[in-house]
Write a protein that holds these residues in place. Structure first.
Motif, PDB file in Angstrom:
ATOM      1  N   UNK A 137      15.868   4.791  10.179  1.00  0.00           N
ATOM      2  CA  UNK A 137      14.456   4.781   9.823  1.00  0.00           C
ATOM      3  C   UNK A 137      13.820   3.467  10.273  1.00  0.00           C
ATOM      4  N   UNK A 138      12.502   3.479  10.342  1.00  0.00           N
ATOM      5  CA  UNK A 138      11.743   2.271  10.682  1.00  0.00           C
ATOM      6  C   UNK A 138      10.621   2.121   9.667  1.00  0.00           C
ATOM      7  N   UNK A 139      10.445   0.914   9.184  1.00  0.00           N
ATOM      8  CA  UNK A 139       9.412   0.632   8.192  1.00  0.00           C
ATOM      9  C   UNK A 139       8.385  -0.315   8.816  1.00  0.00           C
ATOM     10  N   UNK A 140       7.106  -0.014   8.623  1.00  0.00           N
ATOM     11  CA  UNK A 140       6.056  -0.895   9.123  1.00  0.00           C
ATOM     12  C   UNK A 140       4.944  -0.973   8.095  1.00  0.00           C
ATOM     13  N   UNK A 141       4.183  -2.048   8.184  1.00  0.00           N
ATOM     14  CA  UNK A 141       3.120  -2.255   7.220  1.00  0.00           C
ATOM     15  C   UNK A 141       2.042  -3.139   7.832  1.00  0.00           C
ATOM     16  N   UNK A 142       0.817  -2.917   7.428  1.00  0.00           N
ATOM     17  CA  UNK A 142      -0.285  -3.770   7.870  1.00  0.00           C
ATOM     18  C   UNK A 142      -0.278  -5.092   7.110  1.00  0.00           C
ATOM     19  N   UNK A 143       0.412  -5.125   5.978  1.00  0.00           N
ATOM     20  CA  UNK A 143       0.502  -6.350   5.191  1.00  0.00           C
ATOM     21  C   UNK A 143       1.330  -7.386   5.937  1.00  0.00           C
ATOM     22  N   UNK A 144       0.942  -8.629   5.876  1.00  0.00           N
ATOM     23  CA  UNK A 144       1.649  -9.696   6.591  1.00  0.00           C
ATOM     24  C   UNK A 144       3.051  -9.904   6.030  1.00  0.00           C
ATOM     25  N   UNK A 145       3.187  -9.932   4.723  1.00  0.00           N
ATOM     26  CA  UNK A 145       4.500 -10.153   4.108  1.00  0.00           C
ATOM     27  C   UNK A 145       4.846  -8.947   3.256  1.00  0.00           C
ATOM     28  N   UNK A 146       5.568  -8.034   3.827  1.00  0.00           N
ATOM     29  CA  UNK A 146       5.939  -6.834   3.099  1.00  0.00           C
ATOM     30  C   UNK A 146       7.421  -6.592   3.315  1.00  0.00           C
ATOM     31  N   UNK A 147       8.212  -7.022   2.367  1.00  0.00           N
ATOM     32  CA  UNK A 147       9.651  -6.796   2.415  1.00  0.00           C
ATOM     33  C   UNK A 147       9.992  -5.820   1.309  1.00  0.00           C
ATOM     34  N   UNK A 148      10.769  -4.829   1.665  1.00  0.00           N
ATOM     35  CA  UNK A 148      11.131  -3.799   0.704  1.00  0.00           C
ATOM     36  C   UNK A 148      12.589  -3.927   0.305  1.00  0.00           C
ATOM     37  N   UNK A 149      12.843  -3.644  -0.951  1.00  0.00           N
ATOM     38  CA  UNK A 149      14.191  -3.595  -1.498  1.00  0.00           C
ATOM     39  C   UNK A 149      14.407  -2.164  -1.965  1.00  0.00           C
ATOM     40  N   UNK A 150      15.413  -1.518  -1.407  1.00  0.00           N
ATOM     41  CA  UNK A 150      15.679  -0.115  -1.732  1.00  0.00           C
ATOM     42  C   UNK A 150      17.035  -0.036  -2.412  1.00  0.00           C
ATOM     43  N   UNK A 151      17.058   0.493  -3.626  1.00  0.00           N
ATOM     44  CA  UNK A 151      18.323   0.629  -4.365  1.00  0.00           C
ATOM     45  C   UNK A 151      19.189   1.690  -3.690  1.00  0.00           C
ATOM     46  N   UNK A 152      20.385   1.274  -3.243  1.00  0.00           N
ATOM     47  CA  UNK A 152      21.288   2.145  -2.482  1.00  0.00           C
ATOM     48  C   UNK A 152      21.690   3.378  -3.291  1.00  0.00           C
ATOM     49  N   UNK A 153      21.916   3.226  -4.592  1.00  0.00           N
ATOM     50  CA  UNK A 153      22.349   4.350  -5.427  1.00  0.00           C
ATOM     51  C   UNK A 153      21.304   5.462  -5.470  1.00  0.00           C
TER      52      UNK A 153
END
Length: 185
Positions: free
Chosen positions: A88-104
């Motif tokens: 997958x690829x994640x993109x955002x217009x926000x300058x600082x957008x880091x996502x944390x996705x719970x693996x479970x």
């Protein structure tokens, strides 16, 4: 004494004569240079190599809205051996957008059997995902992805559904589901 100088001068003249250069054009257009009995051939200029062709842009199978205004693009769902890899690829217009996705909470649903398939783990018990962030408990492990103006790529590996299952659905927390995705084999 004069005889010795004359002999040395004569020897030097013979050496210089032996070092003279003779050029000869060959049939293929190269030039042979003869120097003191040694033949040197000038190398032909190599033809220019074609420029490097950039890889084509990744084909997006499906896009869904993600957390904090991001967009998540499904790039591939492919089985190799007994392993299903989802990219997958994640993109955002926000300058600082880091996502944390719970693996479970990341899973694939076998559409033919409605069976939920969780992320594969390696021999040490680590989830097989990109940018794994370990915590005290495997239930709290996270997959990190940077969705700033430069799209972040993430992947996860799962046990492959049977060959009789032509499609799967992919679920990530905070992202709308990717339903009925054909499995590439």
């Amino acid at each position: 004494m004069q005889l010795k100088i004359f002999a040395l001068t004569g020897a030097a003249a013979l050496m210089l004569a032996a070092c003279t250069t003779k050029e000869k054009q060959t049939q293929d257009g190269t030039t042979n240079t003869a120097t003191g009995g040694v033949v040197r051939e000038e190398a032909k200029a190599e033809t220019e190599t074609p420029p490097v062709t950039p890889m084509p842009a990744a084909t997006v199978i499906q896009s869904q809205p993600g957390p904090d205004g991001s967009q998540v693009d499904l790039l591939s769902v492919k089985v190799t051996g007994d392993i299903l890899t989802v990219t997958l690829r994640c993109s955002s217009a926000e300058r600082y957008n880091r996502e944390t996705i719970r693996v479970a909470q990341v899973s694939v649903i076998d559409d033919a059997t409605s069976q939920r398939i969780g992320v594969l783990k390696d021999n040490e018990g680590n989830a097989m995902v990109s940018n794994l962030s370990r915590s005290g408990s495997p239930d709290n492990d996270n997959m990190m992805v940077d969705c700033t103006s430069k799209p972040g790529v993430m992947w996860a590996k799962f046990p492959a559904p049977p060959a009789t299952s032509p499609t799967v659905s992919i679920n990530l927390p905070g992202v709308a589901p990717f339903d009925g995705i054909p499995v590439q084999r």
